[in-house]
Motif scaffolding. Structure first.
Motif, PDB file in Angstrom:
ATOM      1  N   MET A  43      30.705  28.345 -35.323  1.00 20.97           N
ATOM      2  CA  MET A  43      31.516  29.457 -34.820  1.00 20.97           C
ATOM      3  C   MET A  43      32.953  29.341 -35.365  1.00 20.97           C
ATOM      4  SD  MET A  43      29.530  31.247 -32.972  1.00 20.97           S
ATOM      5  CE  MET A  43      27.923  31.101 -32.177  1.00 20.97           C
ATOM      6  N   ASN A  44      33.490  30.479 -35.810  1.00 11.74           N
ATOM      7  CA  ASN A  44      34.850  30.473 -36.329  1.00 11.74           C
ATOM      8  C   ASN A  44      35.814  30.839 -35.203  1.00 11.74           C
ATOM      9  OD1 ASN A  44      37.288  30.874 -37.643  1.00 11.74           O
ATOM     10  ND2 ASN A  44      36.296  31.591 -39.518  1.00 11.74           N
ATOM     11  N   TYR A  45      36.317  29.811 -34.537  1.00  4.53           N
ATOM     12  CA  TYR A  45      37.194  30.063 -33.393  1.00  4.53           C
ATOM     13  C   TYR A  45      38.585  30.522 -33.821  1.00  4.53           C
ATOM     14  CZ  TYR A  45      33.681  28.427 -30.153  1.00  4.53           C
ATOM     15  OH  TYR A  45      32.534  28.317 -29.407  1.00  4.53           O
ATOM     16  N   SER A  46      38.979  30.182 -35.039  1.00  2.33           N
ATOM     17  CA  SER A  46      40.280  30.659 -35.529  1.00  2.33           C
ATOM     18  C   SER A  46      40.300  32.182 -35.556  1.00  2.33           C
ATOM     19  CB  SER A  46      40.558  30.102 -36.928  1.00  2.33           C
ATOM     20  OG  SER A  46      40.708  28.700 -36.893  1.00  2.33           O
ATOM     21  N   VAL A  47      39.230  32.773 -36.044  1.00  2.00           N
ATOM     22  CA  VAL A  47      39.139  34.230 -36.098  1.00  2.00           C
ATOM     23  C   VAL A  47      39.082  34.810 -34.688  1.00  2.00           C
ATOM     24  CG1 VAL A  47      37.694  36.178 -36.796  1.00  2.00           C
ATOM     25  CG2 VAL A  47      38.036  34.241 -38.361  1.00  2.00           C
ATOM     26  N   TYR A  48      38.301  34.176 -33.804  1.00  2.40           N
ATOM     27  CA  TYR A  48      38.185  34.663 -32.419  1.00  2.40           C
ATOM     28  C   TYR A  48      39.557  34.704 -31.739  1.00  2.40           C
ATOM     29  CZ  TYR A  48      37.100  34.694 -27.425  1.00  2.40           C
ATOM     30  OH  TYR A  48      37.075  35.000 -26.094  1.00  2.40           O
ATOM     31  N   PHE A  49      40.304  33.612 -31.856  1.00  3.00           N
ATOM     32  CA  PHE A  49      41.598  33.561 -31.166  1.00  3.00           C
ATOM     33  C   PHE A  49      42.617  34.493 -31.827  1.00  3.00           C
ATOM     34  CE2 PHE A  49      40.118  29.273 -29.616  1.00  3.00           C
ATOM     35  CZ  PHE A  49      40.036  29.660 -28.287  1.00  3.00           C
ATOM     36  N   GLU A  50      42.521  34.657 -33.132  1.00  2.00           N
ATOM     37  CA  GLU A  50      43.422  35.591 -33.799  1.00  2.00           C
ATOM     38  C   GLU A  50      43.150  37.015 -33.336  1.00  2.00           C
ATOM     39  OE1 GLU A  50      44.539  37.028 -38.372  1.00  2.00           O
ATOM     40  OE2 GLU A  50      43.459  35.143 -38.035  1.00  2.00           O
ATOM     41  N   GLN A  51      41.879  37.377 -33.220  1.00  2.00           N
ATOM     42  CA  GLN A  51      41.526  38.724 -32.784  1.00  2.00           C
ATOM     43  C   GLN A  51      41.924  38.989 -31.333  1.00  2.00           C
ATOM     44  OE1 GLN A  51      37.313  38.771 -33.582  1.00  2.00           O
ATOM     45  NE2 GLN A  51      37.573  39.461 -35.709  1.00  2.00           N
ATOM     46  N   ASN A  52      41.945  37.958 -30.514  1.00  2.13           N
ATOM     47  CA  ASN A  52      42.235  38.121 -29.081  1.00  2.13           C
ATOM     48  C   ASN A  52      43.646  37.658 -28.697  1.00  2.13           C
ATOM     49  OD1 ASN A  52      39.569  38.917 -27.537  1.00  2.13           O
ATOM     50  ND2 ASN A  52      38.974  37.497 -29.174  1.00  2.13           N
ATOM     51  N   ARG A  53      44.458  37.331 -29.688  1.00  7.87           N
ATOM     52  CA  ARG A  53      45.769  36.714 -29.405  1.00  7.87           C
ATOM     53  C   ARG A  53      46.653  37.615 -28.540  1.00  7.87           C
ATOM     54  NH1 ARG A  53      51.069  35.540 -31.854  1.00  7.87           N
ATOM     55  NH2 ARG A  53      51.469  33.285 -31.733  1.00  7.87           N
ATOM     56  N   GLU A  54      46.770  38.880 -28.894  1.00 12.44           N
ATOM     57  CA  GLU A  54      47.655  39.765 -28.131  1.00 12.44           C
ATOM     58  C   GLU A  54      47.166  39.930 -26.697  1.00 12.44           C
ATOM     59  OE1 GLU A  54      50.611  40.821 -29.089  1.00 12.44           O
ATOM     60  OE2 GLU A  54      50.205  39.546 -30.836  1.00 12.44           O
TER      61      GLU A  54
ATOM     62  N   GLU B 294      53.178  28.443 -31.868  1.00  8.91           N
ATOM     63  CA  GLU B 294      52.435  27.673 -32.864  1.00  8.91           C
ATOM     64  C   GLU B 294      51.545  26.645 -32.178  1.00  8.91           C
ATOM     65  OE1 GLU B 294      53.229  24.253 -36.300  1.00  8.91           O
ATOM     66  OE2 GLU B 294      54.894  25.484 -35.597  1.00  8.91           O
ATOM     67  N   ASN B 295      52.079  26.006 -31.132  1.00  8.59           N
ATOM     68  CA  ASN B 295      51.284  25.016 -30.402  1.00  8.59           C
ATOM     69  C   ASN B 295      50.315  25.672 -29.427  1.00  8.59           C
ATOM     70  OD1 ASN B 295      52.373  22.681 -31.638  1.00  8.59           O
ATOM     71  ND2 ASN B 295      54.235  22.920 -30.412  1.00  8.59           N
ATOM     72  N   PHE B 296      50.606  26.893 -29.012  1.00  8.49           N
ATOM     73  CA  PHE B 296      49.624  27.664 -28.245  1.00  8.49           C
ATOM     74  C   PHE B 296      48.397  27.924 -29.126  1.00  8.49           C
ATOM     75  CE2 PHE B 296      47.828  31.822 -27.058  1.00  8.49           C
ATOM     76  CZ  PHE B 296      47.543  31.614 -25.718  1.00  8.49           C
ATOM     77  N   ASP B 297      48.626  28.372 -30.348  1.00  4.41           N
ATOM     78  CA  ASP B 297      47.527  28.675 -31.269  1.00  4.41           C
ATOM     79  C   ASP B 297      46.750  27.417 -31.641  1.00  4.41           C
ATOM     80  OD1 ASP B 297      48.329  31.352 -31.286  1.00  4.41           O
ATOM     81  OD2 ASP B 297      49.663  31.051 -32.996  1.00  4.41           O
ATOM     82  N   LYS B 298      47.463  26.382 -32.048  1.00  4.76           N
ATOM     83  CA  LYS B 298      46.796  25.149 -32.451  1.00  4.76           C
ATOM     84  C   LYS B 298      46.192  24.418 -31.253  1.00  4.76           C
ATOM     85  CE  LYS B 298      49.372  24.210 -36.708  1.00  4.76           C
ATOM     86  NZ  LYS B 298      50.256  23.265 -37.416  1.00  4.76           N
ATOM     87  N   GLY B 299      46.821  24.562 -30.100  1.00  5.52           N
ATOM     88  CA  GLY B 299      46.323  23.897 -28.905  1.00  5.52           C
ATOM     89  C   GLY B 299      44.954  24.400 -28.499  1.00  5.52           C
ATOM     90  N   LEU B 300      44.745  25.706 -28.589  1.00  6.26           N
ATOM     91  CA  LEU B 300      43.436  26.274 -28.260  1.00  6.26           C
ATOM     92  C   LEU B 300      42.339  25.655 -29.121  1.00  6.26           C
ATOM     93  CD1 LEU B 300      44.535  30.004 -27.975  1.00  6.26           C
ATOM     94  CD2 LEU B 300      43.552  28.661 -26.108  1.00  6.26           C
ATOM     95  N   LEU B 301      42.610  25.541 -30.416  1.00  7.08           N
ATOM     96  CA  LEU B 301      41.623  24.967 -31.332  1.00  7.08           C
ATOM     97  C   LEU B 301      41.429  23.476 -31.085  1.00  7.08           C
ATOM     98  CD1 LEU B 301      42.764  26.788 -34.596  1.00  7.08           C
ATOM     99  CD2 LEU B 301      40.804  27.352 -33.151  1.00  7.08           C
ATOM    100  N   THR B 302      42.514  22.783 -30.750  1.00  8.23           N
ATOM    101  CA  THR B 302      42.434  21.352 -30.492  1.00  8.23           C
ATOM    102  C   THR B 302      41.580  21.058 -29.258  1.00  8.23           C
ATOM    103  OG1 THR B 302      44.628  21.028 -31.478  1.00  8.23           O
ATOM    104  CG2 THR B 302      43.771  19.235 -30.137  1.00  8.23           C
ATOM    105  N   ILE B 303      41.773  21.863 -28.225  1.00  9.91           N
ATOM    106  CA  ILE B 303      40.978  21.675 -26.989  1.00  9.91           C
ATOM    107  C   ILE B 303      39.493  21.873 -27.288  1.00  9.91           C
ATOM    108  CG2 ILE B 303      40.501  22.632 -24.708  1.00  9.91           C
ATOM    109  CD1 ILE B 303      43.555  23.338 -24.602  1.00  9.91           C
ATOM    110  N   ILE B 304      39.163  22.899 -28.075  1.00 11.82           N
ATOM    111  CA  ILE B 304      37.764  23.125 -28.420  1.00 11.82           C
ATOM    112  C   ILE B 304      37.211  21.960 -29.230  1.00 11.82           C
ATOM    113  CG2 ILE B 304      36.253  24.540 -29.883  1.00 11.82           C
ATOM    114  CD1 ILE B 304      37.636  26.992 -28.753  1.00 11.82           C
ATOM    115  N   GLU B 305      37.996  21.462 -30.188  1.00 18.41           N
ATOM    116  CA  GLU B 305      37.560  20.305 -30.975  1.00 18.41           C
ATOM    117  C   GLU B 305      37.304  19.114 -30.061  1.00 18.41           C
ATOM    118  OE1 GLU B 305      36.832  19.832 -34.101  1.00 18.41           O
ATOM    119  OE2 GLU B 305      37.436  21.750 -34.964  1.00 18.41           O
ATOM    120  N   TYR B 306      38.157  18.938 -29.054  1.00 23.82           N
ATOM    121  CA  TYR B 306      37.990  17.797 -28.146  1.00 23.82           C
ATOM    122  C   TYR B 306      36.734  17.935 -27.296  1.00 23.82           C
ATOM    123  CZ  TYR B 306      39.130  14.184 -24.723  1.00 23.82           C
ATOM    124  OH  TYR B 306      39.076  13.071 -23.915  1.00 23.82           O
TER     125      TYR B 306
END
Length: 451
Positions: free
Chosen positions: A1-12, A435-447
């Motif tokens: 799953m490409n979570y980067s795309v998911y979070f970018e699409q839902n960021r606003e 920036e850390n909000f965006d990266k944090g979401l991905l980091t939590i999923i990786e964890y």
């Protein structure tokens, strides 16, 4: 799953939701905001439900409510308890805020509001990470429990009571907390130690009234003289504490931990000049980060007595006062330290002066071995997203509930924060770098997946 795309699409959408929560003035210390705190808890419970969590419950206490939720459909997999808080600090002084503290505003890729980094913004990321996995995959890789309180900023009195009665519900293989910070931009950290705390108030009394220094000077004890002499006896010239037995239970820093401190790369000269100091100060043979992260302290927080108005008043004061706090490490027992300090003070008081001591708050230090697999997995997750592995640090501050979780639940606590040191938590213009909000979401999923 490409979570980067998911979070970018839902960021606003996500940021608008976060703004809603940040707009609620859930100030736990002020009774006039009690309904706002309740409203923030209800908002949280609704979002947990919409994210796909189950058995969502608002748990009343004698103060502000706790919020619980779970998703336990991963048999044989670890269970992770996610803790945080939805209460916030008061906002004074209000005139120093560039925009109102409860009207969230985004400037320079930072979201400004009270609670943005401490701790609503960081808690919100965990909700959205779990929600993303459930919507994308329909199943979490681990079992999850959320346990979010509304009294962290007032020392968690009712959470401690709840833990003493209902810890079984919170049983987990690890506790995950995001309420700390990176070392600096792009340099993640995992805290492996928090100092404990104890406090006391000291009063010195002499005569039954203030006295004229011409009529009595040189013939009677002076409460201020006695206090100054007494306080000076607490340290040597390099700042080491002189109280007998103060360091007895302090464990030496391991070579591995000293290496982790060195990795922080703190420039002591830049620090010194930035603070306008002629020199830094503290125990010999320790760096600044070692002194403030892994060594105990005894600090004077206030000393007062006698005449303090404009001009001169030739008086011998009858009393003097001091407030003292200690930051404690490793195996130091707060009550033991208070007793040793009180013994020292009574042994060193000047003749003719009477001593009054009131012991205050007590909190144990938290310490965890950074080699624990739960922490190593967190460091790996940071590296996969940030491109650099997290450094293991020790924080000079105190979060008493962390040690309580570790002890009561017998589980490792992973302090995986996404704030930055300059985000003005507890101060005007609090903010959270997106920036850390965006990266944090991905980091939590990786964890979560790594576990």
């Amino acid at each position: 799953m490409n979570y980067s795309v998911y979070f970018e699409q839902n960021r606003e959408l996500h940021l608008e939701e976060l703004k809603q929560w940040l707009s609620i003035p859930s100030i736990s210390a002020l009774s006039e905001h009690k309904e706002d705190v309740n409203r923030a808890a209800s908002w949280l419970a609704d979002k947990l439900t919409l994210a796909g969590l189950e058995n969502v419950e608002i748990i009343p206490t004698q103060g502000h409510p706790l919020v619980y939720a779970e998703h336990l459909h991963a048999p044989g997999k670890p269970t992770l308890l996610i803790y945080g808080h939805y209460d916030v600090q008061p906002v004074d002084p209000l005139h120093l805020w560039q925009t109102p503290p409860f009207e969230p505003a985004i400037r320079d890729n930072k979201i400004y509001a009270r609670g943005a980094t401490d701790d609503k913004g960081q808690v919100f990321m965990h909700i959205k990470a779990v929600e993303a996995i459930l919507r994308q995959e329909g199943q979490l890789p681990v079992n999850i429990k959320f346990f979010i309180e509304g009294e962290e900023e007032v020392s968690s009195p009712n959470l401690l009571d709840y833990l003493s009665k209902g810890a079984d519900r919170l049983t987990a293989d690890a506790v995950l907390i995001s309420d700390t910070a990176l070392i600096e931009k792009g340099k993640p950290a995992i805290c492996t130690g928090l100092r404990g705390l104890c406090s006391l108030e000291v009063a010195v009394h002499t005569a039954n009234t203030d006295l004229h220094s011409g009529s009595f000077g040189g013939g009677v004890p002076n409460a201020l003289h006695a206090m100054v002499s007494l306080l000076a006896s607490l340290h040597d010239n390099q700042g080491a504490v002189s109280v007998a037995g103060f360091y007895d239970d302090v464990e030496p820093l391991s070579p591995a931990m000293k290496e982790e401190f060195a990795k922080q790369g703190v420039d002591e000269e830049t620090l010194r000049t930035g603070l306008g100091l002629e020199t830094l100060y503290g125990e010999d043979d320790y760096s600044f980060v070692e002194r403030v992260g892994a060594r105990p302290t005894l600090e004077l927080n206030g000393v007062y007595g006698g005449f303090q108005g404009e001009g001169t008043k030739t008086v011998i004061p009858k009393e003097a006062h001091a407030k003292i706090t200690c930051r404690l490490v490793a195996n130091q027992n707060p009550q033991d330290i208070l007793d040793k300090i009180e013994r020292h003070l009574r042994e060193h008081i000047q003749p003719g002066a009477r001593l009054e001591i009131i012991q205050g708050e007590k909190a144990n230090a938290f310490n965890i071995d950074p080699s624990h697999p739960m922490l190593q997995s967190a460091a790996d997750a940071f590296e996969r997203v940030y491109g650099t592995r997290a450094v293991f640090t020790k924080d000079g501050g105190s979060i008493p509930i962390v040690e309580t979780f570790s002890r009561v639940l017998a589980a490792p606590v992973v302090l995986m924060g996404f704030g930055l040191p300059d985000e003005n938590l507890h101060a005007p213009n609090e903010h959270f770098h997106l920036e850390n909000f965006d990266k944090g979401l991905l980091t939590i999923i990786e964890y979560l997946k790594a576990l």
